[in-house]
Design a protein around this motif. Structure first.
Motif, PDB file in Angstrom:
ATOM      1  N   ALA A 282       0.838  -1.198   0.000  1.00 17.90           N
ATOM      2  CA  ALA A 282       0.000   0.000   0.000  1.00 17.90           C
ATOM      3  C   ALA A 282       0.879   1.255   0.000  1.00 17.90           C
ATOM      4  O   ALA A 282       2.016   1.248   0.506  1.00 17.90           O
ATOM      5  CB  ALA A 282      -0.908  -0.002   1.222  1.00 17.90           C
ATOM      6  N   PRO A 283       0.361   2.364  -0.565  1.00 18.38           N
ATOM      7  CA  PRO A 283       1.178   3.594  -0.622  1.00 18.38           C
ATOM      8  C   PRO A 283       1.418   4.217   0.756  1.00 18.38           C
ATOM      9  O   PRO A 283       2.381   4.956   0.957  1.00 18.38           O
ATOM     10  CB  PRO A 283       0.365   4.517  -1.518  1.00 18.38           C
ATOM     11  N   ASN A 284       0.530   3.953   1.729  1.00 19.60           N
ATOM     12  CA  ASN A 284       0.697   4.517   3.069  1.00 19.60           C
ATOM     13  C   ASN A 284      -0.077   3.659   4.062  1.00 19.60           C
ATOM     14  O   ASN A 284      -0.782   2.718   3.669  1.00 19.60           O
ATOM     15  CB  ASN A 284       0.239   5.977   3.131  1.00 19.60           C
ATOM     16  N   THR A 286      -2.650   4.343   5.804  1.00 22.16           N
ATOM     17  CA  THR A 286      -4.106   4.529   5.881  1.00 22.16           C
ATOM     18  C   THR A 286      -4.833   3.989   4.651  1.00 22.16           C
ATOM     19  O   THR A 286      -6.050   4.120   4.542  1.00 22.16           O
ATOM     20  CB  THR A 286      -4.415   6.027   6.023  1.00 22.16           C
ATOM     21  N   SER A 287      -4.094   3.408   3.730  1.00 23.58           N
ATOM     22  CA  SER A 287      -4.706   2.877   2.503  1.00 23.58           C
ATOM     23  C   SER A 287      -4.486   1.360   2.434  1.00 23.58           C
ATOM     24  O   SER A 287      -3.553   0.822   3.048  1.00 23.58           O
ATOM     25  CB  SER A 287      -4.103   3.530   1.263  1.00 23.58           C
ATOM     26  N   GLY A 288      -5.354   0.709   1.664  1.00 20.21           N
ATOM     27  CA  GLY A 288      -5.174  -0.715   1.424  1.00 20.21           C
ATOM     28  C   GLY A 288      -4.222  -0.963   0.251  1.00 20.21           C
ATOM     29  O   GLY A 288      -3.943  -0.070  -0.556  1.00 20.21           O
ATOM     30  N   SER A 290      -3.189  -2.751  -3.384  1.00 18.23           N
ATOM     31  CA  SER A 290      -3.914  -3.103  -4.616  1.00 18.23           C
ATOM     32  C   SER A 290      -2.925  -3.645  -5.634  1.00 18.23           C
ATOM     33  O   SER A 290      -1.794  -3.136  -5.751  1.00 18.23           O
ATOM     34  CB  SER A 290      -4.637  -1.866  -5.168  1.00 18.23           C
ATOM     35  N   ASN A 342     -10.136  -6.830   9.032  1.00 18.90           N
ATOM     36  CA  ASN A 342      -9.222  -6.764   7.898  1.00 18.90           C
ATOM     37  C   ASN A 342      -9.778  -7.672   6.797  1.00 18.90           C
ATOM     38  O   ASN A 342     -10.340  -8.739   7.077  1.00 18.90           O
ATOM     39  CB  ASN A 342      -7.829  -7.247   8.305  1.00 18.90           C
ATOM     40  N   VAL A 361      -7.339  -6.490  -3.886  1.00 18.79           N
ATOM     41  CA  VAL A 361      -7.221  -5.373  -2.938  1.00 18.79           C
ATOM     42  C   VAL A 361      -7.299  -5.893  -1.512  1.00 18.79           C
ATOM     43  O   VAL A 361      -7.797  -7.002  -1.249  1.00 18.79           O
ATOM     44  CB  VAL A 361      -8.334  -4.329  -3.170  1.00 18.79           C
ATOM     45  N   SER A 363      -7.854  -4.244   2.775  1.00 17.12           N
ATOM     46  CA  SER A 363      -8.129  -3.078   3.617  1.00 17.12           C
ATOM     47  C   SER A 363      -6.809  -2.512   4.121  1.00 17.12           C
ATOM     48  O   SER A 363      -5.744  -3.130   3.941  1.00 17.12           O
ATOM     49  CB  SER A 363      -9.016  -3.494   4.788  1.00 17.12           C
ATOM     50  N   ASP A 364      -6.841  -1.337   4.748  1.00 23.21           N
ATOM     51  CA  ASP A 364      -5.658  -0.878   5.472  1.00 23.21           C
ATOM     52  C   ASP A 364      -5.489  -1.775   6.693  1.00 23.21           C
ATOM     53  O   ASP A 364      -6.408  -2.494   7.085  1.00 23.21           O
ATOM     54  CB  ASP A 364      -5.794   0.582   5.881  1.00 23.21           C
ATOM     55  N   THR A 374       1.877  -0.661   7.311  1.00 24.83           N
ATOM     56  CA  THR A 374       1.435  -0.583   5.911  1.00 24.83           C
ATOM     57  C   THR A 374       1.062  -1.972   5.397  1.00 24.83           C
ATOM     58  O   THR A 374       1.786  -2.953   5.614  1.00 24.83           O
ATOM     59  CB  THR A 374       2.548   0.001   5.021  1.00 24.83           C
TER      60      THR A 374
END
Length: 386
Positions: A282-284, A286-288, A290, A342, A361, A363-364, A374
């Protein structure tokens, strides 16, 4: 070899010389007269009742009553018999009315009841020819036994069988010095040949050659029967296997119908493979995560896939490991879930040329820890169904 005149005695006393020379001259004159008489001897042609010269024939189908088959005729008969030995003989020659060849292989004949040729050997080939005329059916039987005997008879328009007629006597002999050599153009003595593959036109086949030809033809016939039995057994096993899986087959179906039953069977194709742990982060926090995956080496378009997914974080904490599924058309939420809600899922699934493509995908990362890590998604085995 021409007869040579003996030399005469020559002495000074002619009277004593003539005592010997006159008998010598008489003997020489008698020899010349005997040689001329032998040259003028004419041997009649052989018939079914009279001995005589016999002409050879290279045509085993000939209906002549004054020729006998030579080695080539028997070779042609052997070759033809290997291709189609004919139908097996039943019990009565009178019933064999259909045109074609009949394989005769009996331990013995009983002419009074089975109407076989009197004196014929009970192994050979019967050739049947028939012709329909206005008044009825005319049938011709020609039987060639393995000893070289040939017999012929006719069924008249009125339906009456005429007596068998032996075309050649098996015991007919001539002194070699009495007759010239036989050929397809002239009658005469003939050399025997034990080969079943000879194409000679001036030799005659022996009974052993005919037997060899018949044995090989019987062997080919038995192999054909064995192959037929095996083919029927294989067909029944295939029908049983089809019915055991999905039904719709029967043993009286043709091969095309059985193939159609398999082609039209309610069976779906499937394929399988692996993404070998392909992953994305994930990019950070707070994101899931993908990731897009795809397969393009299939021979059908899948309508459902199963993919083994794993959700973890960058600290290698494992949250989810299981199989997610997706279908066309979609059949609701197919996410796989873990603790603290999750989840990992196949968010989109589409058919593509030679396979499918999908977006995976997560979840975070949802955990009770004070700080967040992450999310990482990984893909492993896949199954696709038509």
């Amino acid at each position: 070899m021409a007869i040579k005149e003996p030399r005469k005695f020559v002495t000074t006393d002619q009277g004593h010389a003539d005592v010997l020379n006159i008998p010598i001259t008489t003997l020489y004159e008698n020899d010349q007269a005997l040689e001329e008489a032998i040259k003028n001897i004419k041997v009649d042609e052989a018939t079914t009742t009279v001995k005589g010269t016999v002409r050879l024939s290279a045509d085993y189908k000939s209906t002549s009553s004054t020729t006998v088959p030579n080695s080539k005729a028997l070779s042609d008969l052997y070759t033809d018999s290997l291709a189609d030995k004919g139908k097996p003989f039943m019990d009565d020659f009178d019933f064999l009315l259909g045109a074609g060849r009949w394989r005769i292989d009996r331990s013995s004949f009983t002419p009074a009841t089975d109407h076989s040729p009197p004196g014929a050997y009970p192994k050979g080939v019967l050739f049947v020819a028939s012709s329909k005329v206005t008044e009825g059916l005319v049938v011709v039987h020609t039987y060639v036994d393995e000893t070289g005997g040939i017999y012929n008879r006719v069924r008249t328009v009125a339906g009456t069988w005429l007596p068998w007629d032996g075309l050649a006597s098996k015991n007919h002999t001539h002194s070699a010095s009495d007759l010239p050599s036989a050929s397809t153009q002239a009658r005469g003595i003939v050399q025997l040949n034990t080969s079943t593959g000879s194409t000679a036109t001036d030799q005659a086949a022996t009974p052993s050659a005919v037997k060899t030809a018949n044995d090989r033809a019987n062997e080919a016939y038995n192999l054909a029967q064995q192959s037929l039995t095996q083919a029927v057994d294989l067909k029944n096993k295939i029908v049983g296997a089809i019915n055991g899986k999905f039904g719709g087959a029967s043993s009286d179906m043709s091969s095309d119908q059985i193939a159609a039953a398999i082609t039209n069977a309610p069976v779906k194709r499937f394929a399988r493979g692996t993404f070998n742990g392909q992953s994305a982060t994930a990019p950070n926090a707070t994101s899931g995560a993908s990731m897009n995956v795809g397969v393009n080496n299939m021979s059908f378009l899948p309508t459902r896939v199963f993919i083994r997914l794993r959700m973890s974080d960058t600290y290698n904490n494992l949250y989810i490991d299981g199989y997610a599924t997706a279908a066309i058309p979609t059949d609701g939420d197919t996410a796989i879930r873990g603790r603290f809600n999750n989840y990992a899922s196949i968010s989109s699934f589409t058919q593509s040329s030679g396979g499918f493509s999908a977006t995976l995908v997560t979840s975070d990362v949802r955990d009770y820890a004070g700080s967040k890590s992450t999310a990482v998604i990984e893909a492993f085995q896949w199954w696709a169904f038509e």
